[in-house]
Write an enzyme that holds these catalytic residues in place. Structure first.
Site, mmCIF file in Angstrom:
data_model
loop_
_atom_site.group_PDB
_atom_site.id
_atom_site.type_symbol
_atom_site.label_atom_id
_atom_site.label_comp_id
_atom_site.label_asym_id
_atom_site.label_seq_id
_atom_site.Cartn_x
_atom_site.Cartn_y
_atom_site.Cartn_z
ATOM 1 C CG ASP A 17 -9.144 -0.530 24.554
ATOM 2 O OD1 ASP A 17 -8.782 0.656 24.409
ATOM 3 O OD2 ASP A 17 -10.043 -0.871 25.344
ATOM 4 C CG ASP A 19 -8.985 3.179 29.728
ATOM 5 O OD1 ASP A 19 -8.739 3.315 30.936
ATOM 6 O OD2 ASP A 19 -8.478 3.899 28.842
#
Length: 231
Positions: A17, A19
């Protein structure tokens, strides 16, 4: 970690991922949402923030507008938010251990990809200071990718990444900081390690295969990956 290391099989690819996991952007999201909320006399706090980490833009906007009872639509919220984000995203810093782990995996020829709920446009803004090491990823899959039907918690982003890497989902390890991201990874049939925000309770990650409080606590050798001696 909340799962025995012996339960993990050899990993052939790693999907990250972005963020709150590779880049420290969550503070930017909090600042901008707080600014918008204050315009309408509302307060954006952790009671709401903890429920939107990892959501796609549309889903996030709908939740915030409803939770804060804002007198605007979710679509209007995103329009108002965009220039505030665009101004701040280029300052995003790397999370501890992120660049070191990415470089280590790449140097050892482990297939790696980013699977993010961000759009391709905001991805470009957020990685402004980090072009060199983000260029090491084999693939970047964003929420607006034409092959992605739905953002997290749907598994589409991660399944698309695995398909492009040429690795079966069950042979992929996903790093996520959000419960929604872990849900997406597990729905894709992958091993999921959570790296939560310090304020997030472990209980929200009961469906993860393990929990670490920083990427620098990750031991690649336990997953059949080349060992790394952290600096």
């Amino acid at each position: 970690m909340n799962a025995p290391l012996k339960a993990f099989g050899p990993i052939k690819a790693v999907i990250f991922d972005m963020d709150g996991l590779l880049l420290d952007t969550e503070g930017i999201y909090t600042e901008v949402t707080s600014i918008i909320a204050a315009r309408y006399g509302r307060t954006f706090d952790w009671s709401i923030k903890q429920n939107i980490i990892g959501r796609g833009a549309g889903d996030l906007a709908r939740y915030v507008v409803e939770a804060l009872d804002l007198p605007i639509t979710a679509e209007e919220f995103l329009v108002v938010r965009e220039p505030l984000m665009r101004e701040r995203f280029p300052t995003a810093q790397a999370m501890p251990g992120a660049q070191e782990l990415v470089r280590h995996l790449k140097a050892n020829n482990i297939p790696i990809a980013v699977g993010t709920s961000s759009s391709s446009q905001s991805f470009g803004q957020k990685t402004t200071l980090h072009r060199d090491w983000f260029a090491l990823f084999d693939f970047i899959v964003t929420a607006d990718d034409p092959e992605v039907g739905a953002a997290k918690p749907a598994p589409d982003i991660f399944l698309t990444a695995a398909r492009r890497l040429g690795v079966a989902p069950e042979d992929c390890l996903v790093f996520e900081d959000s419960p929604f991201g872990v849900t997406a990874a597990k729905a894709a049939g992958m091993t999921a390690i959570a790296i939560p925000d310090a304020a997030m309770a472990d209980a929200k990650y009961a469906h993860a295969d393990g929990i670490l409080r920083t990427l620098k606590a990750f031991e690649p050798g336990a997953f059949g990956l080349p060992a790394l001696e952290w600096a």
